[in-house]
Design an enzyme around this catalytic site. Sequence first.
Site, short mmCIF file in Angstrom:
data_model
loop_
_atom_site.label_atom_id
_atom_site.label_comp_id
_atom_site.label_asym_id
_atom_site.label_seq_id
_atom_site.Cartn_x
_atom_site.Cartn_y
_atom_site.Cartn_z
N ASP A 126 0.40 -1.18 0.11
CA ASP A 126 -0.20 0.31 0.33
C ASP A 126 0.34 1.31 0.30
O ASP A 126 2.12 1.01 -0.15
CB ASP A 126 -0.71 0.05 0.61
N HIS B 285 -8.30 -4.42 10.56
CA HIS B 285 -7.97 -3.69 9.36
C HIS B 285 -6.56 -5.16 9.02
O HIS B 285 -5.70 -5.09 9.58
CB HIS B 285 -7.95 -2.73 9.17
#
Length: 245
Positions: free
Chosen positions: A66, A135
């Site tokens: 990410d 998450h």
Amino acid sequence: MKVLFVKDYAEMSEKGYELIKEIIETKEEPVISMTTGGTPRGIFKLLVEDIHNGLDISHTTIMNLDEYIGPRDAAYTVRTFMYQNLYDLINVQPHNIFLIDGATEDIENEINRYKEILQLYARDIQILGLGTNGHIGANEPGTPFDSTMFLAEHTEATIQSTMKEYNIERNDTPTQMLTLGFTEILEAKKVVLLVSGKHKAKAVRDFLEGDITPACPASVLRNCENTIVIIDEEAASLLDKAKYL
């Protein structure tokens, strides 16, 4: 999914690094995808030490899970982390370095560009950390399990975690992130989730002993045969250990 229980952060880092090192040493053109932040810092230290001791990464491709939306040289970016904790510390560089551009003004184009890289370079291993709300990457609670690479909005829990990790003020903290979705994450040949610390204990319990639901993003890993979870004693402190014997 395989679950490994270890004593502490140091042993978690060692076990995680062993999996990466084996791939680098046994694959002709290994492809490693890393996460950043506090969880993998120990792995990066071990990797740098081994490179200085002769580990050859000149045939290796390294990419990332990410990237925060913000200036490329900001203290919190994945790019900054990777250079400070790996690329600036070694003399021999990987064959390929692929980073997501979080400073882009064309999000859709950047997503398409990175998806093409993922298709060209099949990942041998994807390293993950676990957020306190469950998450993985920036796949926050509620993200559908069929998500593909997308621009994610951070929850307040993730924003607070970023502030703490990088010692930055609320106004300077990013609120968006480009992230691989569950689809891309699970396409890696091996997925390794690392978890350490008492502050992750509730997330671990929800992940391993709660329902498999988008409300706990990491629970998607429970049905994946290619996943290894490495958890230290503090992170596992709320689990019913008898279930895993």
